[in-house]
Structure formats: structure tokens, C-alpha cells
Design an enzyme around this catalytic site. Structure first.
Site, short mmCIF file in Angstrom:
data_model
loop_
_atom_site.label_atom_id
_atom_site.label_comp_id
_atom_site.label_asym_id
_atom_site.label_seq_id
_atom_site.Cartn_x
_atom_site.Cartn_y
_atom_site.Cartn_z
N THR A 164 0.85 -1.11 -0.01
CA THR A 164 0.00 -0.10 0.10
C THR A 164 0.93 1.20 -0.11
O THR A 164 1.83 1.34 0.85
CB THR A 164 -0.88 0.07 1.33
OG1 THR A 164 -1.49 -1.23 1.21
CG2 THR A 164 -1.91 1.04 1.12
N LYS A 166 2.19 4.38 1.06
CA LYS A 166 2.07 5.29 2.17
C LYS A 166 2.96 6.86 1.84
O LYS A 166 3.62 6.63 0.99
CB LYS A 166 2.38 4.95 3.26
CG LYS A 166 2.01 3.53 3.77
CD LYS A 166 0.36 3.56 4.31
CE LYS A 166 -0.21 2.29 4.55
NZ LYS A 166 -1.54 2.07 4.84
N LYS A 168 -0.50 7.58 3.07
CA LYS A 168 -2.10 7.37 2.34
C LYS A 168 -2.62 8.70 1.71
O LYS A 168 -3.20 8.83 0.68
CB LYS A 168 -2.98 6.52 3.01
CG LYS A 168 -3.01 7.07 4.54
CD LYS A 168 -4.32 6.20 5.16
CE LYS A 168 -4.05 5.12 5.97
NZ LYS A 168 -5.00 4.57 6.52
N ASP A 194 -4.34 3.28 -1.07
CA ASP A 194 -5.03 3.31 0.38
C ASP A 194 -6.70 3.13 0.03
O ASP A 194 -7.10 4.00 -0.72
CB ASP A 194 -4.75 4.02 1.19
CG ASP A 194 -4.63 3.67 2.67
OD1 ASP A 194 -5.83 3.78 3.19
OD2 ASP A 194 -3.78 3.03 2.99
N HIS A 285 -11.27 -4.03 -0.68
CA HIS A 285 -10.77 -3.56 0.54
C HIS A 285 -11.95 -3.84 1.73
O HIS A 285 -13.17 -3.35 1.32
CB HIS A 285 -10.06 -2.35 0.77
CG HIS A 285 -9.39 -2.14 1.94
ND1 HIS A 285 -10.27 -1.66 3.02
CD2 HIS A 285 -8.09 -2.15 2.57
CE1 HIS A 285 -9.30 -1.45 4.41
NE2 HIS A 285 -8.35 -1.72 3.59
N HIS A 318 -9.41 -8.48 1.75
CA HIS A 318 -8.41 -8.23 2.86
C HIS A 318 -9.19 -9.26 4.03
O HIS A 318 -10.17 -9.34 4.28
CB HIS A 318 -8.41 -6.98 3.43
CG HIS A 318 -7.56 -6.17 2.59
ND1 HIS A 318 -6.39 -5.54 3.01
CD2 HIS A 318 -7.77 -5.71 1.16
CE1 HIS A 318 -5.88 -4.70 2.00
NE2 HIS A 318 -6.63 -4.93 0.98
#
Length: 441
Positions: A164, A166, A168, A194, A285, A318
Site C-alpha cells: 500500500t 504511504k 496514504k 489506500d 478492501h 483483505h
């Protein structure tokens, strides 16, 4: 003389049917019920069955115009929960005809609708659902599934690696694309928007999509591997969401992303259909899941949300890490990981699986381990999740003291070392640290 007797009557007279034989077409639910003091468990279980199907608080004239026996939910089993005072698992069977075909939204509106605010219950939690084959067949399910994804990406025999990007929030599109490129160039398969990144003033979605596509193509050309970046298409309206997915397809991006709980199942299913029709993979997600699933006695267990997602459609979801910064027990997590990946899952209470579930060739979903994991977790992760998973290291890549690309290299090297060690029959649990140390020389 009156036609029927009005007035309040006990639910259990109509809705508690312990002798009922469940049908193959029934949707079965396991609820953890905590009745209010003084309410018998039979009445509480029956109340759940009634309130989530045909019941209302009194006999109504129009009951005579339909066949209750055909349409009512039934509480067919009750068992006390070991170690808990005044908690019961209530098993409820719903006739198939109560639900609209191909609609997770409608299924949830019935099963977990009003009933959760019910006065006679102190708390209520949906622990598991058995979705019958006849209902599964009305859903498209994941746009592509595990096998097709591997074929599209040409990556076999190992977990996939993600990261991911970052920080974010706050990067410009150009710098964001640069971070994507560095990670992919270093050896990751995917990078990820994100879940909070939609289209904010500091970075509008179209700019981000453009620079990320550039990063993907550059990294692909230099590494000779297929790369992807989960372009978050989540938006304030369904129309806007589809517009973003269309633009991703026009750029030739391989995968888009959606926050399925905040976006909602209706939007998610629309997007999943679009993705299958247009050859896009769909990464899901689960932002907001803990609002629903974290309480032990109220809400619904994540395995139910996972099953619902497999019906609605997504190629990745996830699913916790077992080892990182967020909550989740190993056996229970592996239980719903199997529910996501496998074709047929046996009932196994030790893993939290209350019903045998047959998915009849509905494609599988890759579980994504993400949240506070880093390279030292690699042996444990490869052992716990096996090959069919996506391991995502955000801070565990970008936090490398030498920068993003070396962070990506470190993760890829560690993964390849763990997979090789496993294939040679070494014990990852015991020798994990040594394997990583050897690999980083």
C-alpha cells in the site's frame, strides 16, 4: 363472531420447530442470541426467525391470504454456548423464495435487517450462513477467480506481493506514481491505493490513474514481469465509480479496487459485473468491517461478510494476517480463508465453520494479508496462507531505510527464499529467521 383471534401471541408457537428437517434449498443461519433476562431461549430463537422472515408482532388479517408454512423462517435448533452465561446458538432455516435472486443486498436486508434492534434480545450476532447451491447459481461471483488471475499475470507457485502506497493521504499524483514505480521495479507484483484514497483535492483520481499507469508500464518494460496497481474506483455514486473503472480499462490497467462495505453491496456487484465483462481484476478492501464484526456477541462474524463478498464478486479480499497489528485468531482466520478459496468446505466448529458449504464452481477469492506485517513475518505468512494469497507490506516496504525499491527487493527476496525452503522440505516455523538471514546476504 370474529374471523380470527387478534392479540399478541408467543413466537415460539409458530416459529420454533425443532423437528424440522432442513431442505437443500434453504438458507441456513447460525445466530448467537443473548436473550433479555426472563426471555426463554426458545422464544428468543423463534423471535429471530419470525422477525427476519414473515413475522410481525401480532396476527394480521392478511396472514390468511398466504401460506405461512411455505414462507416462514424456522428456528430448528438451539444450543447453549459453552463458557457463556445466557448465550445460545439459534439455527434458523429460511425458504429460498424469501430472497431475490442474485442480490446480496436483499439477502442481508432480510437476515440481518430489523431483527438486530429487537427488544426481546440483549444482543444478536450472525455467526455463519449456509448458502444453498440453488441460490449461489443466481450469482456471477468473482470476476475472474484465482486460476484465471494467475494465468493473466503469469505468476505461479508462490503468494503474490503487494504494497500500500504511504503516506496514504497528501502525496501529489506525480510523486505517488513515482512511489508505485519504485515498488514495482524492486520486485513487487502489485501496489495499492489506500482505501481512503478516492479523489481528494490534493490528488484527483484521473491524475492518479494516469501516473500509476505510466509507472506500471515502465516497471513492466524493465522487469519483464506483469505488474499491477489497485486503482481505487470507490466513489460517491455508482455512476462515478463505473466512470473510474472505465477509465482504468482505457488505460489498460489490469486491476481496480473497491471498498465493498462502505461502497455497499449493490455498487460492488455492479462493479464486479463490469470487471468480468471488461477483463479487469477486482481487489476488495474491507474498510468498516470491524464496526460490524468486532463485538463477540453482536453484529456479524467476518466469515459471513467474506461469503457475501464471494457472491457479490471480488478477486482479492483483505482477510487479516494472524501475525500483524490487527486482531484475528489463526484457526478462525484459516476457516474463512478456506471459505474464500475452496470449492467445498466441511463443517468444522473448531474453525468457526458452522455449516458445510458447497460453492459449486463459483470462482475463488485470493485472501490478502495486510496490516503491520514485515519481512520477518514472511516464513509464518507463507506457512499460514500458502501459495494462494496476496501478502501486502505497506510500511514493511516503504519503511526500508534505503528507500522503496530496496524495500521491495527485500520482500521479494524473502518470499522467494521462504517458498524455496518450503519446497525443499525445511520447517519454516523453526528455521524461518535463519532462512531470512541467509537470503539477505
Amino acid at each position: 363472531s370474529v374471523g380470527f383471534k387478534a392479540g399478541v401471541k408467543d413466537y415460539k408457537l409458530t416459529y420454533y420447530t425443532p423437528e424440522y428437517e432442513t431442505k437443500d434449498t434453504d438458507i441456513l443461519a447460525a445466530f448467537r442470541v443473548t436473550p433479555q433476562p426472563g426471555v426463554p431461549p426458545e422464544e428468543a430463537g423463534a423471535a429471530v426467525a419470525a422477525e427476519s422472515s414473515t413475522g410481525t408482532w401480532t396476527t394480521v388479517w392478511t396472514d390468511g391470504l398466504t401460506s405461512l408454512d411455505r414462507y416462514k423462517g424456522r428456528c430448528y435448533g438451539l444450543e447453549p454456548v459453552a463458557g457463556e452465561e445466557n448465550q445460545y446458538i439459534a439455527y434458523v432455516a429460511y425458504p429460498l423464495d424469501l430472497f431475490e435472486e442474485g442480490s446480496v443486498t436483499n439477502m442481508f436486508t432480510s437476515i440481518v435487517g430489523n431483527v438486530f434492534g429487537f427488544k426481546a434480545l440483549r444482543a444478536l450476532r450472525l455467526e455463519d450462513l449456509r448458502i444453498p447451491v440453488s441460490y449461489i447459481k443466481t450469482f456471477q461471483g468473482p470476476p475472474h477467480g484465482i486460476q484465471v488471475e494467475r494465468d493473466k499475470l503469469n505468476k505461479y507457485g508462490r503468494p503474490l506481493l503487494g504494497c500500500t502506497i504511504k503516506p496514504k493521504l497528501g502525496l501529489s499524483a506525480k510523486n505517488y506514481g513515482r512511489a508505485v514505480y519504485e515498488c514495482l521495479r524492486g520486485g513487487l507484483d502489485f501496489t495499492k491505493d489506500d482505501e481512503n484514497v478516492n479523489s481528494q483535492p490534493f490528488m484527483r483520481w484521473r491524475d492518479r490513474f494516469l501516473f500509476c499507469a505510466e509507472a506500471i508500464y515502465k516497471a513492466q518494460a524493465e522487469t519483464g514481469e506483469i505488474k499491477g496497481h489497485y486503482l481505487n474506483a470507490t466513489a460517491g455514486t455508482c455512476e462515478e465509480m463505473i466512470k473510474r473503472a472505465v477509465f482504468a480499462r482505457e488505460l489498460g490497467a489490469p486491476i481496480v479496487m473497491h471498498d465493498y462495505l462502505t461502497g455497499g453491496f449493490t455498487a460492488n456487484t455492479s462493479l464486479a459485473h463490469y470487471c468480468r465483462d471488461n477483463g479487469l481484476l477486482l481487489h476488495i478492501h474491507r474498510a468498516m468491517h470491524a464496526v460490524i464484526d468486532r463485538q463477540k456477541n453482536h453484529g456479524m462474524h467476518f466469515r459471513v461478510l467474506a461469503k457475501a463478498l464471494r457472491l457479490s464478486g471480488g478477486d482479492h479480499i483483505h482477510a487479516g494476517t494472524v501475525v500483524g497489528k490487527l486482531e484475528g485468531e489463526r484457526e478462525i482466520t484459516l476457516g474463512f480463508v478456506d471459505l474464500l478459496r475452496d470449492d467445498f468446505v466441511e463443517k468444522d466448529r473448531s474453525r468457526g465453520i458452522y455449516f458445510t458449504q458447497d460453492w459449486v464452481s463459483l470462482p475463488g477469492v485470493l485472501p490478502v494479508a495486510s496490516g503491520g506485517i514485515h519481512v520477518w513475518h514472511m516464513p509464518a505468512l507463507t506457512e499460514i496462507f500458502g501459495d494462494d494469497s496476496v501478502l501486502q507490506f505497506g510500511g514493511g516496504t516503504l519503511g526500508h531505510p534505503w528507500g522503496n525499491a530496496p524495500g521491495a527487493v527485500a520482500n521479494r527476496v524473502a518470499l522467494e527464499a521462504c517458498v524455496q525452503a518450503r519446497n525443499e522440505g525445511r520447517d519454516l516455523a523453526r528455521e524461518g529467521n535463519e532462512i531470512i538471514r541467509q537470503a539477505c546476504k
